[in-house]
Scaffold this motif. Structure first.
Motif, PDB file in Angstrom:
ATOM      1  N   ASP A   1       6.810   6.524  -1.138  1.00  0.00           N
ATOM      2  CA  ASP A   1       7.176   7.823  -1.692  1.00  0.00           C
ATOM      3  C   ASP A   1       8.190   7.650  -2.814  1.00  0.00           C
ATOM      4  O   ASP A   1       9.210   6.983  -2.641  1.00  0.00           O
ATOM      5  N   ALA A   2       7.911   8.268  -3.950  1.00  0.00           N
ATOM      6  CA  ALA A   2       8.813   8.158  -5.104  1.00  0.00           C
ATOM      7  C   ALA A   2      10.166   8.801  -4.846  1.00  0.00           C
ATOM      8  O   ALA A   2      11.160   8.430  -5.479  1.00  0.00           O
ATOM      9  N   ARG A   3      10.228   9.743  -3.881  1.00  0.00           N
ATOM     10  CA  ARG A   3      11.430  10.558  -3.729  1.00  0.00           C
ATOM     11  C   ARG A   3      12.257  10.251  -2.492  1.00  0.00           C
ATOM     12  O   ARG A   3      13.345  10.790  -2.340  1.00  0.00           O
ATOM     13  N   ARG A   4      11.756   9.426  -1.594  1.00  0.00           N
ATOM     14  CA  ARG A   4      12.544   9.137  -0.394  1.00  0.00           C
ATOM     15  C   ARG A   4      12.206   7.750   0.140  1.00  0.00           C
ATOM     16  O   ARG A   4      11.092   7.242  -0.027  1.00  0.00           O
ATOM     17  N   ASP A   5      13.206   7.142   0.787  1.00  0.00           N
ATOM     18  CA  ASP A   5      13.002   5.864   1.459  1.00  0.00           C
ATOM     19  C   ASP A   5      12.435   6.117   2.849  1.00  0.00           C
ATOM     20  O   ASP A   5      12.823   7.067   3.535  1.00  0.00           O
ATOM     21  N   ILE A   6      11.526   5.273   3.274  1.00  0.00           N
ATOM     22  CA  ILE A   6      10.890   5.393   4.579  1.00  0.00           C
ATOM     23  C   ILE A   6      11.208   4.144   5.384  1.00  0.00           C
ATOM     24  O   ILE A   6      11.153   3.029   4.861  1.00  0.00           O
ATOM     25  N   ALA A   7      11.546   4.343   6.641  1.00  0.00           N
ATOM     26  CA  ALA A   7      11.893   3.207   7.486  1.00  0.00           C
ATOM     27  C   ALA A   7      10.748   2.190   7.511  1.00  0.00           C
ATOM     28  O   ALA A   7       9.593   2.566   7.715  1.00  0.00           O
ATOM     29  N   PRO A   8      11.039   0.892   7.282  1.00  0.00           N
ATOM     30  CA  PRO A   8       9.961  -0.112   7.268  1.00  0.00           C
ATOM     31  C   PRO A   8       9.122  -0.108   8.536  1.00  0.00           C
ATOM     32  O   PRO A   8       7.903  -0.329   8.473  1.00  0.00           O
ATOM     33  N   GLY A   9       9.751   0.170   9.675  1.00  0.00           N
ATOM     34  CA  GLY A   9       8.986   0.228  10.918  1.00  0.00           C
ATOM     35  C   GLY A   9       7.963   1.343  10.919  1.00  0.00           C
ATOM     36  O   GLY A   9       6.868   1.200  11.481  1.00  0.00           O
ATOM     37  N   VAL A  10       8.309   2.464  10.307  1.00  0.00           N
ATOM     38  CA  VAL A  10       7.371   3.581  10.205  1.00  0.00           C
ATOM     39  C   VAL A  10       6.202   3.197   9.299  1.00  0.00           C
ATOM     40  O   VAL A  10       5.039   3.467   9.612  1.00  0.00           O
ATOM     41  N   VAL A  11       6.485   2.549   8.178  1.00  0.00           N
ATOM     42  CA  VAL A  11       5.422   2.107   7.273  1.00  0.00           C
ATOM     43  C   VAL A  11       4.464   1.168   8.007  1.00  0.00           C
ATOM     44  O   VAL A  11       3.231   1.336   7.945  1.00  0.00           O
ATOM     45  N   ALA A  12       5.006   0.186   8.712  1.00  0.00           N
ATOM     46  CA  ALA A  12       4.165  -0.768   9.429  1.00  0.00           C
ATOM     47  C   ALA A  12       3.340  -0.069  10.507  1.00  0.00           C
ATOM     48  O   ALA A  12       2.144  -0.375  10.687  1.00  0.00           O
ATOM     49  N   GLU A  13       3.951   0.877  11.210  1.00  0.00           N
ATOM     50  CA  GLU A  13       3.221   1.595  12.254  1.00  0.00           C
ATOM     51  C   GLU A  13       2.062   2.395  11.666  1.00  0.00           C
ATOM     52  O   GLU A  13       0.958   2.429  12.229  1.00  0.00           O
ATOM     53  N   MET A  14       2.277   3.051  10.529  1.00  0.00           N
ATOM     54  CA  MET A  14       1.229   3.878   9.947  1.00  0.00           C
ATOM     55  C   MET A  14       0.078   3.026   9.406  1.00  0.00           C
ATOM     56  O   MET A  14      -1.086   3.396   9.530  1.00  0.00           O
ATOM     57  N   LEU A  15       0.409   1.896   8.810  1.00  0.00           N
ATOM     58  CA  LEU A  15      -0.659   0.999   8.365  1.00  0.00           C
ATOM     59  C   LEU A  15      -1.482   0.519   9.563  1.00  0.00           C
ATOM     60  O   LEU A  15      -2.721   0.505   9.511  1.00  0.00           O
TER      61      LEU A  15
END
Length: 340
Positions: A235-249
């Motif tokens: 997201d260009a406007r907010r940081d996302i927790a790396p764990g959340v990114v990995a979980e969604m992938l």
């Protein structure tokens, strides 16, 4: 009274909403404006999308396609295509961005957004009604290159005080031409293009993926399935927790066990880097051309996202170009509004 004000007044009168209470609810990075109209306990949303810059026909076409797939897009209630005016179903105020600010669980919201995307990709692939898709443009290399070119066309001149040379620009595009075909090793689908928390709504009273309201899809195209997921998770406007990114992938891969994950990872990295380069250029243009300096604060995050993408081996030609032409020390935020 301006001509536009007169047009809107006539449109609301024809639709039976003249005299309603009106309140501005959003004016985004485009030419569109949104107002909420209230009367007798009912509400609708007015989209003011003046042509030729905006195209309400595309919005209506994609909205109806999404609704037909069981997803929650705002239903068009009254349309004036020629003047760029729509009355839409009111999905409320609770964007995912607002819900996050109120303390809603990040993982829960991103699971819902990912599941809505999974549903879109599954249902689109199975749908026999492809009229909307046939009328939408392909997300081809010409369009992707035009977008990527916003960085040398706007950001580098803002940083350096001089236009990019034709030779530099062409070598930049040549590097992208070398890698973009590798982004197409995954299936195509309807791509909403701005799939992120500012454009997603948390809807009460709806179950499953229908609880995820979808906004800002009038620029939809047909392109690689990785694009909207990278829009959500980088997201260009907010940081996302790396764990959340990995979980969604992982969640997405679990939903499509037949998917070539290596090809998807390449597509995801390439499109993520292209998107970051594009938005760096867009945010610079918003400042220098339109005086909207507030978008510049996101550029450091976008440089970081671009560098993350460039680390993938598939992007070696583009990474080499940046190392040569825009080394890390030069990857900074341009001054606002052309005022160095």
């Amino acid at each position: 009274m301006t001509d536009r004000t007169h047009l809107i007044g006539n449109f609301l009168a024809r639709a039976g909403w003249d005299g309603a209470e009106r309140k501005l609810i959003a004016a985004d990075a485009s030419f569109r404006r949104y107002e909420r109209l209230r009367r007798d306990g009912a509400s609708v949303v007015l989209m003011d999308a003046p042509p030729p810059q905006e195209n309400v026909q595309a919005f209506c076409r994609v909205a109806q396609a999404l609704i037909g797939l069981g997803l929650s897009a705002p239903k068009p209630l009254e349309v004036d295509e020629a003047e760029g005016l729509l009355l839409l179903e009111d999905l409320g105020d609770r964007t995912f961005t607002r819900a996050l600010a109120e303390g809603e669980d990040e993982g829960l919201l991103y699971r819902l957004a990912t599941d809505a995307l999974i549903a879109l990709h599954r249902r689109w692939a199975a749908s026999s009604d492809r009229d909307a898709g046939e009328s939408l443009p392909p997300y081809d290399d010409t369009l992707l290159l035009d977008e990527a070119a916003l960085l040398p066309d706007w950001t580098l001149p803002a940083l350096r005080g001089a236009p990019s040379t034709a030779k530099m620009r062409e070598s930049y595009l040549a590097a992208w031409r070398e890698v973009l075909p590798r982004a197409r090793q995954v299936p195509d689908c309807l791509v909403l293009r701005d799939y992120h928390v500012d454009n997603l709504m948390l809807l009460d009273g709806r179950e499953g993926v229908a609880a995820c309201g979808l906004l800002d899809f009038q620029d939809a195209v047909i392109g690689p399935i990785a694009y909207d997921l990278v829009s959500l998770l980088e997201d260009a406007r907010r940081d996302i927790a790396p764990g959340v990114v990995a979980e969604m992938l992982g969640r997405y891969f679990d939903a499509f066990p037949e998917l070539d994950q290596e090809a998807f990872a390449e597509s995801y990295a390439i499109l993520g880097a292209q998107r970051a380069a594009k938005i760096i250029g867009i945010f610079t243009r918003l400042s220098w051309r339109d005086g909207k300096d507030q978008y510049l604060r996101h550029i450091p995050r976008l440089w970081g996202l671009l560098e993350t993408g460039l680390a993938h081996p598939a992007l070696a030609p583009v990474r080499d170009w940046f190392e040569r032409e825009v080394p890390p020390a030069e990857r900074v935020t341009p001054p606002p509004g052309g005022k160095a």
